[in-house]
Design a protein around this motif. Structure first.
Motif, short mmCIF file in Angstrom:
data_model
loop_
_atom_site.label_atom_id
_atom_site.label_comp_id
_atom_site.label_asym_id
_atom_site.label_seq_id
_atom_site.Cartn_x
_atom_site.Cartn_y
_atom_site.Cartn_z
N PHE B 127 20.55 27.75 -36.00
CA PHE B 127 21.26 27.60 -37.19
C PHE B 127 20.63 28.43 -38.44
O PHE B 127 21.27 29.01 -39.39
N ARG B 128 19.38 28.34 -38.40
CA ARG B 128 18.70 28.94 -39.63
C ARG B 128 18.86 30.42 -39.75
O ARG B 128 18.58 31.05 -40.71
N LYS B 129 19.30 31.04 -38.60
CA LYS B 129 18.95 32.59 -38.50
C LYS B 129 20.60 33.14 -38.70
O LYS B 129 20.69 34.41 -38.73
N LEU B 130 21.60 32.16 -39.04
CA LEU B 130 22.98 32.56 -39.24
C LEU B 130 23.06 32.93 -40.67
O LEU B 130 22.46 32.23 -41.79
N SER B 131 23.85 33.77 -41.00
CA SER B 131 24.10 34.13 -42.44
C SER B 131 24.94 33.27 -43.11
O SER B 131 25.52 32.21 -42.41
N GLY B 132 25.42 33.24 -44.16
CA GLY B 132 26.01 32.16 -45.10
C GLY B 132 27.48 32.03 -44.47
O GLY B 132 28.11 31.02 -44.40
N GLY B 133 28.13 33.05 -44.17
CA GLY B 133 29.49 33.25 -43.64
C GLY B 133 29.48 32.71 -42.07
O GLY B 133 30.47 32.00 -41.95
N GLN B 134 28.42 33.13 -41.45
CA GLN B 134 28.54 32.58 -40.02
C GLN B 134 28.32 30.92 -40.15
O GLN B 134 28.77 30.32 -39.17
N LYS B 135 27.49 30.33 -41.17
CA LYS B 135 27.22 28.96 -41.02
C LYS B 135 28.61 28.43 -41.51
O LYS B 135 28.83 27.11 -40.63
N GLN B 136 29.35 28.87 -42.40
CA GLN B 136 30.56 28.14 -42.82
C GLN B 136 31.64 28.42 -41.51
O GLN B 136 32.36 27.45 -41.31
N ARG B 137 31.47 29.43 -40.88
CA ARG B 137 32.47 29.39 -39.63
C ARG B 137 32.03 28.54 -38.71
O ARG B 137 33.04 27.77 -37.98
N LEU B 138 30.91 28.16 -38.65
CA LEU B 138 30.42 27.18 -37.49
C LEU B 138 30.72 25.89 -38.14
O LEU B 138 31.29 24.82 -37.55
N SER B 139 30.65 25.73 -39.24
CA SER B 139 30.86 24.46 -39.88
C SER B 139 32.52 24.23 -39.68
O SER B 139 33.02 22.85 -39.48
#
Lengths: 257, 306
Positions: B127-139
């Motif tokens: 999770f910590r290595k994801l970009s902001g956009g990727q974190k939102q997509r995962l969310s």
């Protein structure tokens, strides 16, 4: 039930990805004890320990070091982080109650501590010729009760602190106190008698572990006046009481976000 | 059929009123926007919808059920993405999806979900290595993994770069097209204007207006704005006294006049009488921003201290 199993497996994997917790909580007590054992004089029987050896007398204190790292450092830090980062909040929107994550955390912390204790006992036996626990069941009981009390205090710290920073501050204070009373910083025979007696009843209960490990041999009686044989029930009872009280207050005060 | 019905919702924290009186209904299959400045009561409103908080007054019905009484059932059928909800730093994407999908009775195929959200190649990433956009997509993926009928998405694109925001918007439209009703909480005008079928404009714990984006703009359309730089210093009162003028503001050296009717003519007449030349004169079109001002009587970003 299956979600708890799954959560525990995931939390276990996450624990193994934390090198600090694994190294200092699980492996370090054994390394430290073996390191002490590399010094010849500490392997020799000494009248200071009732004719026992320092490595025997100090072995439970090495374990206290690891249990402290896991119980009052790793656990409060992790739980406070889970709350601060909204991990518990996210879970509360799913069909699974976030309390299950905390349960999984505790199971993992218990397993890690059991591994630390097993490693220490076996390594001390194989390398330093420290006998295996004289009273294995009492040893297990003392371990579970003492460590349970430590975990309960760890959760209490996470429950009453508003954020990760404060949690870590309190955790460090508690850790220092438990290490001092557990004879980690200074061997207990050098401590004033009153401090030693307080330490008898302070989680995780170094004297109870000592008694169960060595029975009525010199190591166990070095700082106890009349202890012999299995640990004193009063010590275990008081630690059980601490565990229940701290756990109950933590459950009452815990905030999920 | 209304999927969500909120009637006279009121919620306070101690002395602070978070939600004063909010009512709205969300229809099946639409993207319903809850738009308002920070602190307007948007998040508290959706937290009541999601069953995380109990209303002090008023009723909330989701899929015909009470979020407090039928929490267990609704958590199966309502996917929620709350702001500032992270995951453990070292949890991998696939582990998170596998874990969260095990929480639900009828989980979606999370591999397909990750593919449609464009993060399938991140399965093994922590999770910590994801970009902001990727974190939102995962969310979003986690909010959808239980095959919900309704998805509540709170401040989805805050902190994303412009490209990631636009990509996320496309995603939301895809999700809606798959038949999921979406409640979108946002304080971005452009986001609401672009995505929402209908918008509830929330201000100070109340619904100031509820309409389609075009409808909201139309309501404010009789308002116009004229912007210019006076050649010599100008007394605001000269303009404020005009019947056409509703408001005079300063933006640096520019004067911004809002009003109705033949506003431009009224202003230029006064300026001419006083021998003032209007330089950089512009007449501005109404946007959702203006609609907010018109409908609430104050600037949208007031509470952010801008």
């Amino acid at each position: 039930m299956s979600t708890l199993v799954k959560l525990t497996a995931v939390e276990g994997r996450l624990f193994l990805r934390e090198p600090m917790a694994v190294i200092f909580g699980v492996v370090f007590p054994t390394i430290l004890l073996l390191g002490m054992g590399a010094i010849p004089v500490l392997r020799e029987p000494s009248p200071d320990f009732g004719g026992a050896r320092f490595v025997e007398f100090w072995a439970p204190s090495a374990l206290v070091l690891g249990l402290g790292i896991l119980g009052v450092q790793h656990i409060p830090a992790t739980i406070a982080t889970y709350r601060e980062n909204g991990i518990l909040r996210r879970m509360s929107t799913t069909p699974v109650h976030p309390g299950k994550v905390l349960a999984a955390q505790l199971i993992v912390a218990l397993a890690a501590a059991a591994a630390a204790a097993g490693l220490l006992v076996v390594a001390a036996w194989l390398v330093l010729d420290v006998p295996l626990p004289e009273h294995p069941w009492w040893f297990t009981l003392a371990f579970v009760v003492g460590y349970g009390a430590l975990l309960a205090i760890g959760i209490l710290i996470a429950a009453v602190t508003p954020n990760v920073r404060t949690a870590n501050g309190f955790a460090m204070l508690a850790y220092m106190a438990f290490m001092f009373l557990g004879g980690v910083f200074l061997p207990r025979f050098t401590l004033p008698d009153v401090v030693v007696r307080i330490g008898d009843y302070t989680p995780p209960g170094v004297q109870a572990l000592l008694d169960a490990w060595f029975g009525d041999t010199g190591a166990a009686t070095a700082v106890g006046v009349e202890t012999a044989g299995p640990p004193q029930l009063a010590q275990l009872a008081i630690m059980a009481l601490i565990a229940v009280a701290a756990g109950a207050v933590a459950a009452k005060l815990f905030r999920w976000e | 059929m209304a999927v969500i019905e909120v009637t006279n919702l009121h919620k306070r924290y101690g002395e602070t009123v978070a939600v004063d009186d909010v009512s709205f209904a969300v229809e099946e299959g639409e993207i319903f926007g809850i738009l308002g400045p920070n602190g307007a009561g948007k998040t508290t409103t959706v937290e009541c919808v999601a069953g995380l908080r109990a209303p002090d007054r008023g009723t909330v019905t989701v899929l015909g059920r009470d979020p407090q009484r039928d929490a267990a059932e609704l958590r199966q059928r309502v996917g929620v993405q709350l702001q500032e909800s992270r995951l453990p730093d070292k949890l991998k994407v696939a582990e998170a999806m596998d874990l969260y999908s095990s929480f639900y009775r009828r989980p979606a195929d999370w591999n397909t979900l990750l593919e449609s959200l464009g993060v399938a190649d991140k399965r093994g990433t922590q999770f910590r290595k994801l970009s902001g956009g990727q974190k939102q997509r995962l969310s979003i993926a986690l909010a959808l993994v239980g095959s919900p009928a309704v998805a509540v998405l709170d401040e989805l694109t805050t902190g994303l770069d412009p490209q990631a925001r636009r990509d996320t918007w496309d995603l939301i439209e895809q999700v809606r097209d798959s038949g999921i009703t979406i409640v979108l909480v946002t304080h971005f005008m452009d986001e609401a204007e672009r995505l929402c079928d209908r918008i509830a404009l929330v201000d100070s714990g109340r619904v100031a207006a509820l309409d389609t984006p075009a409808g909201l703009v139309a309501r404010a359309a009789e308002e116009q704005r004229v912007r210019f730089r006076p050649s010599v210093s100008l007394d605001d009162g000269l303009l404020a006294d005009l019947p056409e003028v509703t408001r005079v503001e300063r933006a640096g050296r520019q004067v911004v006049v809002t009003g109705t009717g033949n506003l431009l003519h009224a202003i230029t007449s006064v300026l001419a009488r006083n021998h003032i030349i209007a330089e950089e004169l512009r007449v501005e079109q109404t946007s959702l921003d203006d609609a907010f001002v018109a409908l609430t009587g104050r600037r949208f970003d007031d509470e952010e201290g801008k």
